[in-house]
Scaffold this motif. Structure first.
Motif, PDB file in Angstrom:
ATOM      1  N   THR A 126      12.203  19.791  -9.992  1.00  0.00           N
ATOM      2  CA  THR A 126      13.091  20.793 -10.572  1.00  0.00           C
ATOM      3  C   THR A 126      12.418  22.161 -10.492  1.00  0.00           C
ATOM      4  N   GLU A 127      13.206  23.217 -10.655  1.00  0.00           N
ATOM      5  CA  GLU A 127      12.656  24.575 -10.633  1.00  0.00           C
ATOM      6  C   GLU A 127      11.632  24.751 -11.751  1.00  0.00           C
ATOM      7  N   LYS A 128      11.904  24.147 -12.900  1.00  0.00           N
ATOM      8  CA  LYS A 128      10.972  24.225 -14.031  1.00  0.00           C
ATOM      9  C   LYS A 128       9.629  23.590 -13.670  1.00  0.00           C
ATOM     10  N   ALA A 129       9.666  22.427 -13.024  1.00  0.00           N
ATOM     11  CA  ALA A 129       8.426  21.757 -12.622  1.00  0.00           C
ATOM     12  C   ALA A 129       7.680  22.571 -11.578  1.00  0.00           C
ATOM     13  N   GLN A 130       8.408  23.226 -10.676  1.00  0.00           N
ATOM     14  CA  GLN A 130       7.772  24.052  -9.651  1.00  0.00           C
ATOM     15  C   GLN A 130       7.107  25.278 -10.273  1.00  0.00           C
ATOM     16  N   SER A 131       7.726  25.851 -11.306  1.00  0.00           N
ATOM     17  CA  SER A 131       7.174  27.060 -11.916  1.00  0.00           C
ATOM     18  C   SER A 131       6.027  26.759 -12.875  1.00  0.00           C
ATOM     19  N   GLN A 132       5.849  25.505 -13.275  1.00  0.00           N
ATOM     20  CA  GLN A 132       4.777  25.154 -14.204  1.00  0.00           C
ATOM     21  C   GLN A 132       3.412  25.119 -13.532  1.00  0.00           C
ATOM     22  N   VAL A 133       3.386  25.097 -12.230  1.00  0.00           N
ATOM     23  CA  VAL A 133       2.107  25.042 -11.521  1.00  0.00           C
ATOM     24  C   VAL A 133       1.472  26.428 -11.585  1.00  0.00           C
ATOM     25  N   LYS A 134       0.251  26.505 -12.061  1.00  0.00           N
ATOM     26  CA  LYS A 134      -0.464  27.774 -12.160  1.00  0.00           C
ATOM     27  C   LYS A 134      -1.670  27.733 -11.245  1.00  0.00           C
ATOM     28  N   ARG A 135      -1.824  28.773 -10.471  1.00  0.00           N
ATOM     29  CA  ARG A 135      -3.018  28.922  -9.651  1.00  0.00           C
ATOM     30  C   ARG A 135      -4.119  29.513 -10.518  1.00  0.00           C
ATOM     31  N   ILE A 136      -5.262  28.958 -10.450  1.00  0.00           N
ATOM     32  CA  ILE A 136      -6.400  29.435 -11.225  1.00  0.00           C
ATOM     33  C   ILE A 136      -7.432  30.005 -10.257  1.00  0.00           C
ATOM     34  N   ALA A 137      -7.796  31.255 -10.473  1.00  0.00           N
ATOM     35  CA  ALA A 137      -8.765  31.903  -9.598  1.00  0.00           C
ATOM     36  C   ALA A 137     -10.156  31.336  -9.865  1.00  0.00           C
ATOM     37  N   ILE A 138     -10.895  31.145  -8.805  1.00  0.00           N
ATOM     38  CA  ILE A 138     -12.268  30.639  -8.893  1.00  0.00           C
ATOM     39  C   ILE A 138     -13.204  31.821  -8.777  1.00  0.00           C
ATOM     40  N   LYS A 139     -14.088  31.974  -9.750  1.00  0.00           N
ATOM     41  CA  LYS A 139     -15.038  33.106  -9.752  1.00  0.00           C
ATOM     42  C   LYS A 139     -16.401  32.605  -9.328  1.00  0.00           C
ATOM     43  N   SER A 140     -17.112  33.477  -8.640  1.00  0.00           N
ATOM     44  CA  SER A 140     -18.449  33.078  -8.211  1.00  0.00           C
ATOM     45  C   SER A 140     -19.519  33.619  -9.129  1.00  0.00           C
TER      46      SER A 140
ATOM     47  N   SER B 116       0.853  -1.181   0.000  1.00  0.00           N
ATOM     48  CA  SER B 116       0.000   0.000   0.000  1.00  0.00           C
ATOM     49  C   SER B 116       0.890   1.231   0.000  1.00  0.00           C
ATOM     50  N   VAL B 117       0.521   2.218  -0.819  1.00  0.00           N
ATOM     51  CA  VAL B 117       1.326   3.429  -0.916  1.00  0.00           C
ATOM     52  C   VAL B 117       0.485   4.658  -0.615  1.00  0.00           C
ATOM     53  N   GLU B 118       1.182   5.710  -0.235  1.00  0.00           N
ATOM     54  CA  GLU B 118       0.571   7.012   0.004  1.00  0.00           C
ATOM     55  C   GLU B 118       1.461   8.021  -0.711  1.00  0.00           C
ATOM     56  N   ILE B 119       0.856   8.921  -1.479  1.00  0.00           N
ATOM     57  CA  ILE B 119       1.622   9.883  -2.258  1.00  0.00           C
ATOM     58  C   ILE B 119       1.189  11.286  -1.875  1.00  0.00           C
ATOM     59  N   SER B 120       2.170  12.142  -1.593  1.00  0.00           N
ATOM     60  CA  SER B 120       1.856  13.543  -1.334  1.00  0.00           C
ATOM     61  C   SER B 120       2.632  14.381  -2.347  1.00  0.00           C
ATOM     62  N   ASP B 121       1.957  15.366  -2.925  1.00  0.00           N
ATOM     63  CA  ASP B 121       2.530  16.216  -3.955  1.00  0.00           C
ATOM     64  C   ASP B 121       2.600  17.630  -3.409  1.00  0.00           C
ATOM     65  N   GLY B 122       3.767  17.995  -2.896  1.00  0.00           N
ATOM     66  CA  GLY B 122       3.971  19.335  -2.358  1.00  0.00           C
ATOM     67  C   GLY B 122       4.475  20.283  -3.427  1.00  0.00           C
ATOM     68  N   GLU B 123       4.724  21.520  -3.034  1.00  0.00           N
ATOM     69  CA  GLU B 123       5.213  22.508  -3.988  1.00  0.00           C
ATOM     70  C   GLU B 123       6.620  22.189  -4.474  1.00  0.00           C
ATOM     71  N   LYS B 124       7.464  21.676  -3.589  1.00  0.00           N
ATOM     72  CA  LYS B 124       8.872  21.467  -3.936  1.00  0.00           C
ATOM     73  C   LYS B 124       9.252  20.006  -4.108  1.00  0.00           C
ATOM     74  N   GLU B 125       8.390  19.068  -3.661  1.00  0.00           N
ATOM     75  CA  GLU B 125       8.763  17.658  -3.731  1.00  0.00           C
ATOM     76  C   GLU B 125       7.541  16.760  -3.764  1.00  0.00           C
TER      77      GLU B 125
END
Length: 169
Positions: free
Chosen positions: A155-169, A66-75
């Motif tokens: 990698t720094e490239k992988a960290q910078s590829q994450v984009k926050r998307i604003a949620i509109k109501s 059994s595995v558990e995976i966590s995806d943080g900002e840096k790792e």
């Protein structure tokens, strides 16, 4: 004949404790039949883990370990429960963006009188698609108390590829 006569655990006439085994369970052919069924169940259980999935990490099913995976900002951190194993019994590989955990769990005893076991023995392999570029020279694996933890720094490239998307109501 009453309906009570058809129930196997109701036939002890009240004089003795109910038996753990029914009369037919000591039959060697029935035992062989159960063992073959268990082997097929174990073999086909792994097919659920190889089916493609829409999400990056959900391509594994009810496999072992059994595995558990966590995806943080840096790792990315992968934790696997492997009780009864030592670090020499496990191999950790990263190939083409797929983390592989391989190994073998052996039976501690050769008990010929064993009639029933739900414990898992044998070879195993879990493949986990990483989905990001990682710093391969900084990957770290630690093993303590039957728990394997693999840390994959992004990698720094992988960290910078994450984009926050604003949620509109």
């Amino acid at each position: 004949m009453s309906i009570r006569d058809l129930i196997p655990w109701g036939q002890n006439n009240g004089n003795q404790a109910p038996s753990v085994f029914r009369d037919g369970e000591r039959d060697p052919f029935l035992s062989l039949h159960r063992e073959v069924n268990r082997l097929f169940d174990d073999a086909f259980r792994s097919f659920g883990s190889s089916l493609p999935s829409l999400s990056g990490f959900a391509s594994f099913g009810g496999g072992w370990p059994s595995v558990e995976i966590s995806d943080g900002e840096k790792e990315i951190k992968v934790t696997a429960e492997v009780p009864g194993l030592e670090e020499k019994d496990i191999e950790v590989l990263l190939n083409d963006g797929v983390l592989s955990l391989k190994g073998e769990k052996r039976s501690e005893t050769e008990d010929k009188d064993k009639q029933f076991s739900e414990r898992y023995y044998g070879r195993f392999e879990r493949r986990i698609p990483v989905g990001y570029e990682v710093k391969e020279d900084e990957i770290e694996a630690r093993f303590k108390n039957g728990v394997l933890t693999v840390t994959l720094p992004k990698t720094e490239k992988a960290q910078s590829q994450v984009k926050r998307i604003a949620i509109k109501s």
